[in-house]
Motif scaffolding. Structure first.
Motif, PDB file in Angstrom:
ATOM      1  N   ALA A 187     -67.287  20.452  29.630  1.00 47.11           N
ATOM      2  CA  ALA A 187     -68.675  20.721  29.997  1.00 47.11           C
ATOM      3  C   ALA A 187     -69.191  19.707  31.011  1.00 47.11           C
ATOM      4  CB  ALA A 187     -69.569  20.722  28.765  1.00 47.11           C
ATOM      5  N   GLY A 188     -68.698  18.474  30.936  1.00 47.10           N
ATOM      6  CA  GLY A 188     -69.161  17.456  31.878  1.00 47.10           C
ATOM      7  C   GLY A 188     -68.855  17.828  33.311  1.00 47.10           C
ATOM      8  N   THR A 189     -67.617  18.256  33.557  1.00 46.66           N
ATOM      9  CA  THR A 189     -67.241  18.651  34.910  1.00 46.66           C
ATOM     10  C   THR A 189     -67.962  19.924  35.333  1.00 46.66           C
ATOM     11  OG1 THR A 189     -65.073  17.629  34.625  1.00 46.66           O
ATOM     12  CG2 THR A 189     -65.312  19.204  36.421  1.00 46.66           C
ATOM     13  N   LEU A 190     -68.146  20.843  34.381  1.00 45.24           N
ATOM     14  CA  LEU A 190     -68.848  22.087  34.728  1.00 45.24           C
ATOM     15  C   LEU A 190     -70.277  21.784  35.145  1.00 45.24           C
ATOM     16  CD1 LEU A 190     -68.484  25.253  34.662  1.00 45.24           C
ATOM     17  CD2 LEU A 190     -69.790  25.150  32.551  1.00 45.24           C
ATOM     18  N   ILE A 191     -70.990  20.984  34.349  1.00 39.28           N
ATOM     19  CA  ILE A 191     -72.383  20.642  34.654  1.00 39.28           C
ATOM     20  C   ILE A 191     -72.459  19.844  35.953  1.00 39.28           C
ATOM     21  CG2 ILE A 191     -74.351  19.256  33.894  1.00 39.28           C
ATOM     22  CD1 ILE A 191     -73.600  20.036  31.010  1.00 39.28           C
ATOM     23  N   SER A 192     -71.549  18.879  36.100  1.00 46.76           N
ATOM     24  CA  SER A 192     -71.604  17.990  37.251  1.00 46.76           C
ATOM     25  C   SER A 192     -71.228  18.695  38.546  1.00 46.76           C
ATOM     26  CB  SER A 192     -70.659  16.805  37.042  1.00 46.76           C
ATOM     27  OG  SER A 192     -70.999  16.104  35.885  1.00 46.76           O
ATOM     28  N   ALA A 193     -70.095  19.380  38.516  1.00 41.34           N
ATOM     29  CA  ALA A 193     -69.532  19.911  39.756  1.00 41.34           C
ATOM     30  C   ALA A 193     -70.005  21.320  40.069  1.00 41.34           C
ATOM     31  CB  ALA A 193     -68.006  19.873  39.672  1.00 41.34           C
ATOM     32  N   VAL A 194     -69.796  22.245  39.131  1.00 39.27           N
ATOM     33  CA  VAL A 194     -70.113  23.641  39.411  1.00 39.27           C
ATOM     34  C   VAL A 194     -71.614  23.825  39.623  1.00 39.27           C
ATOM     35  CG1 VAL A 194     -69.974  25.996  38.543  1.00 39.27           C
ATOM     36  CG2 VAL A 194     -68.098  24.405  38.108  1.00 39.27           C
ATOM     37  N   LEU A 195     -72.429  23.264  38.739  1.00 37.63           N
ATOM     38  CA  LEU A 195     -73.878  23.416  38.884  1.00 37.63           C
ATOM     39  C   LEU A 195     -74.393  22.650  40.111  1.00 37.63           C
ATOM     40  CD1 LEU A 195     -75.101  23.245  35.180  1.00 37.63           C
ATOM     41  CD2 LEU A 195     -74.411  25.224  36.530  1.00 37.63           C
ATOM     42  N   PHE A 196     -73.701  21.575  40.490  1.00 41.32           N
ATOM     43  CA  PHE A 196     -74.066  20.853  41.718  1.00 41.32           C
ATOM     44  C   PHE A 196     -73.824  21.734  42.945  1.00 41.32           C
ATOM     45  CE2 PHE A 196     -72.891  18.165  45.325  1.00 41.32           C
ATOM     46  CZ  PHE A 196     -73.988  17.310  45.394  1.00 41.32           C
ATOM     47  N   LEU A 197     -72.669  22.391  42.974  1.00 45.35           N
ATOM     48  CA  LEU A 197     -72.346  23.254  44.109  1.00 45.35           C
ATOM     49  C   LEU A 197     -73.315  24.429  44.222  1.00 45.35           C
ATOM     50  CD1 LEU A 197     -68.440  23.375  43.927  1.00 45.35           C
ATOM     51  CD2 LEU A 197     -69.837  22.155  45.598  1.00 45.35           C
ATOM     52  N   PHE A 198     -73.767  24.941  43.080  1.00 49.82           N
ATOM     53  CA  PHE A 198     -74.684  26.075  43.072  1.00 49.82           C
ATOM     54  C   PHE A 198     -76.151  25.640  43.104  1.00 49.82           C
ATOM     55  CE2 PHE A 198     -70.831  28.136  41.598  1.00 49.82           C
ATOM     56  CZ  PHE A 198     -70.878  29.353  42.261  1.00 49.82           C
ATOM     57  N   ARG A 199     -76.369  24.308  43.270  1.00 47.26           N
ATOM     58  CA  ARG A 199     -77.713  23.773  43.432  1.00 47.26           C
ATOM     59  C   ARG A 199     -78.646  24.177  42.279  1.00 47.26           C
ATOM     60  NH1 ARG A 199     -75.617  20.434  46.285  1.00 47.26           N
ATOM     61  NH2 ARG A 199     -76.027  20.126  48.505  1.00 47.26           N
ATOM     62  N   GLN A 200     -78.133  24.023  41.070  1.00 44.76           N
ATOM     63  CA  GLN A 200     -78.937  24.317  39.888  1.00 44.76           C
ATOM     64  C   GLN A 200     -79.735  23.066  39.504  1.00 44.76           C
ATOM     65  OE1 GLN A 200     -79.091  27.489  38.235  1.00 44.76           O
ATOM     66  NE2 GLN A 200     -78.226  27.900  40.259  1.00 44.76           N
ATOM     67  N   GLY A 201     -81.039  23.120  39.691  1.00 50.30           N
ATOM     68  CA  GLY A 201     -81.878  21.951  39.458  1.00 50.30           C
ATOM     69  C   GLY A 201     -81.864  21.464  38.028  1.00 50.30           C
ATOM     70  N   TRP A 202     -81.637  22.350  37.056  1.00 51.27           N
ATOM     71  CA  TRP A 202     -81.725  21.938  35.651  1.00 51.27           C
ATOM     72  C   TRP A 202     -80.562  21.048  35.217  1.00 51.27           C
ATOM     73  CZ3 TRP A 202     -77.965  23.461  32.111  1.00 51.27           C
ATOM     74  CH2 TRP A 202     -77.137  24.525  32.481  1.00 51.27           C
ATOM     75  N   ALA A 213     -66.325  19.907  44.976  1.00 49.66           N
ATOM     76  CA  ALA A 213     -65.418  20.988  45.373  1.00 49.66           C
ATOM     77  C   ALA A 213     -64.019  20.768  44.811  1.00 49.66           C
ATOM     78  CB  ALA A 213     -65.371  21.096  46.891  1.00 49.66           C
ATOM     79  N   LEU A 214     -63.584  19.494  44.715  1.00 51.95           N
ATOM     80  CA  LEU A 214     -62.281  19.193  44.123  1.00 51.95           C
ATOM     81  C   LEU A 214     -62.305  19.371  42.612  1.00 51.95           C
ATOM     82  CD1 LEU A 214     -61.269  15.972  46.109  1.00 51.95           C
ATOM     83  CD2 LEU A 214     -60.217  18.223  46.279  1.00 51.95           C
ATOM     84  N   SER A 215     -63.435  19.028  41.996  1.00 48.70           N
ATOM     85  CA  SER A 215     -63.527  19.069  40.536  1.00 48.70           C
ATOM     86  C   SER A 215     -63.620  20.486  39.992  1.00 48.70           C
ATOM     87  CB  SER A 215     -64.762  18.280  40.072  1.00 48.70           C
ATOM     88  OG  SER A 215     -64.695  16.940  40.474  1.00 48.70           O
ATOM     89  N   THR A 216     -64.224  21.393  40.762  1.00 50.49           N
ATOM     90  CA  THR A 216     -64.435  22.750  40.256  1.00 50.49           C
ATOM     91  C   THR A 216     -63.139  23.447  39.855  1.00 50.49           C
ATOM     92  OG1 THR A 216     -66.466  22.959  41.554  1.00 50.49           O
ATOM     93  CG2 THR A 216     -65.438  24.995  40.776  1.00 50.49           C
ATOM     94  N   PRO A 217     -62.066  23.409  40.681  1.00 55.04           N
ATOM     95  CA  PRO A 217     -60.811  24.022  40.220  1.00 55.04           C
ATOM     96  C   PRO A 217     -60.259  23.359  38.965  1.00 55.04           C
ATOM     97  CG  PRO A 217     -60.747  23.607  42.582  1.00 55.04           C
ATOM     98  CD  PRO A 217     -61.963  22.921  42.063  1.00 55.04           C
ATOM     99  N   LEU A 218     -60.581  22.071  38.765  1.00 50.85           N
ATOM    100  CA  LEU A 218     -60.090  21.382  37.572  1.00 50.85           C
ATOM    101  C   LEU A 218     -60.652  21.993  36.297  1.00 50.85           C
ATOM    102  CD1 LEU A 218     -60.222  17.641  38.672  1.00 50.85           C
ATOM    103  CD2 LEU A 218     -58.217  19.078  38.400  1.00 50.85           C
ATOM    104  N   VAL A 219     -61.877  22.534  36.372  1.00 46.86           N
ATOM    105  CA  VAL A 219     -62.463  23.171  35.194  1.00 46.86           C
ATOM    106  C   VAL A 219     -61.553  24.285  34.700  1.00 46.86           C
ATOM    107  CG1 VAL A 219     -64.438  24.503  34.352  1.00 46.86           C
ATOM    108  CG2 VAL A 219     -64.810  22.611  35.940  1.00 46.86           C
TER     109      VAL A 219
END
Length: 457
Positions: free
Chosen positions: A95-110, A232-238
């Motif tokens: 969940a840490g990588t998902l919140i950090s990387a994926v939500l960062f890339l999708f510009r999710q403010g929450w 961008a590197l972390s997202t495939p790691l998820v």
């Protein structure tokens, strides 16, 4: 009132920072746990988990001395709690990588209110998982053989066909990228703590940790670019890390394991359990450190929705496994799943189903998604269920191809001690981190604050 705020009010979009806080209030409130003397509650909790950790370290030392015969492992259940714990904690770290990387890339403010704690949770969970991976090999002092390093033993190289090697590369890559991404985001906040420090030793410490950050426009631009690259590197790691972990089982020829559903099933389960642990930690943090204005019900509501969706995916995977076993017409596959649900470990299977499939259904109701006790209990129940999921996958191998080799896996006190010890290590590291570094990203939270007329630092 700004146009953006007027639109938010019109659409009834909840603010991600409540309480009418100014930019200065954000800094003061979030830095308070790092600057004040620890509370009695923190000390009591820390001493409890530290005691558990020290006992666990002593037991690990005793296992080094005596050997793994002290555990309940046998033939055919040869991995036991160590691999159950390994898969469980790797899942927590997702969940840490998902919140950090994926939500960062999708510009999710929450994400800004919860990403810092989730990133730290990832680091500690992966460290705990890696320790179990090393310990279960039987000769952990030879664990460095897993890495392809130049050696004096001639053409000796690692066996790249071994899933154990895949795990080593996946976990080490995941840990490295996650640590860099986590630490880069911390640098501006460490500089803030440096500038606020009154003691010389604290100022010097944070100055070293902040790498002399000055907050110039150029520095912020570079930080944003590097963060984007790392995200961008972390997202495939998820997707890749838990997929590779699932290959520990799926590449075998054993009925019940040799199935293509394992990779997506494991990834969904990892996100499921990871978000459950984030909810657990965030509920505790907002109460203990008085951060309710920054970890709002909107943050928790979004995480509860993700838990509900991933819980449904996991439930679908459970059903798909049984359907494919029946549809295949393979009597061994059918028996493997019948044994999983109605065999000697059937009780664990139904605990798994109850916790992972039934309990998240409470989040269909908005009132329950906004109920702190309900979400806290549900997050704990989900992680109990996800641990039992890994237990069920591992222990139902007690009945393999030859009935003459069937045996029951019965955990010993050492197995239970090692399991409890993993939680001791995890929470010891997390509590220490909460005292040294901000639980919430100060700089990032300020970017999603409601804009007020005359707002100033």
């Amino acid at each position: 009132m700004s146009l953006a705020q007027a639109v938010r009010d019109k659409l009834d979009i909840p603010d991600l920072v409540t309480g009418g806080k100014s930019l200065k209030d954000v800094t003061v409130d979030i830095a308070k746990p790092n600057e004040d003397f620890p509370t009695k509650l923190w000390w009591n909790t820390f001493l409890l988990v530290l005691t558990i950790t020290l006992i666990d370290v002593a037991i690990i030392g005793y296992l080094f001395y005596e050997g793994l015969y002290l555990l309940g492992i046998n033939n055919p259940v040869g991995w036991g709690f160590f691999v159950v714990n390994f898969v469980f904690w790797i899942g927590i770290g997702h969940a840490g990588t998902l919140i950090s990387a994926v939500l960062f890339l999708f510009r999710q403010g929450w994400r800004t209110g919860i990403n810092r704690a989730a990133e730290a949770m990832t680091i500690f969970a992966v460290l705990v998982a890696a320790s179990n991976l090393i310990l279960h090999v039987g000769r952990p002092w030879l664990g460095f053989w897993l890495f392809p390093y130049p050696n004096e033993r001639g053409p000796l190289w690692v066996n790249f066909r071994s899933p154990l090697i895949w795990d080593t590369f996946a976990v080490s890559t995941y840990l490295s990228i996650s640590m860099v991404f986590w630490y880069l985001g911390l640098i501006p906040d460490l500089a803030t703590l440096r500038d606020r420090a009154t003691e010389t030793w604290r100022k010097n410490l944070y100055n070293v940790l902040a790498f002399g950050w000055v907050g110039s426009a150029r520095a912020w631009s570079h930080l944003e670019i590097v963060s984007m690259i790392l995200a961008a590197l972390s997202t495939p790691l998820v997707l890749s890390v838990h997929t590779i972990v699932s290959f520990d089982f799926a590449v075998s020829i054993l009925p019940g394991w040799h199935t293509t559903i394992f990779p997506p099933y494991f990834v969904a389960g990892a996100i499921f359990s990871g978000f459950a642990m984030v909810v657990t930690l965030m509920v505790i943090a907002r109460e203990v450190f008085n951060l309710k204005n920054y970890i709002t019900m909107k943050h928790l509501d979004n995480m509860n929705k993700i838990m509900m969706v991933t819980g449904l995916i996991v439930g679908l995977a459970y059903g798909t496994e049984f359907f494919i076993a029946w549809y295949s017409g393979n009597e061994y596959e059918v028996f493997a799943f019948w044994n999983r649900a109605f065999g000697p470990y059937g009780w664990a299977y139904f605990i798994m189903i109850s916790c992972n499939v039934l309990s998240p259904q409470v989040f269909w109701f908005r009132k329950l998604r906004y109920n702190i006790p309900v979400m806290f209990v549900a997050s704990l129940v989900v992680n109990v269920g996800m641990w039992f999921e890994r237990f069920v996958i591992m222990m139902t191998l007690n009945r393999d191809f030859l009935p003459s080799s069937w045996a029951m896996y019965t955990p010993t006190l050492f197995d239970y001690a090692m399991l409890i010890g993993t939680f001791g290590i995890f929470f010891t590291l997390f509590l220490l981190w909460c005292r040294i570094m901000p639980v919430i990203a100060i700089a990032e939270v300020k970017t999603v604050m409601p804009q007020k007329e005359g707002a100033h630092h």
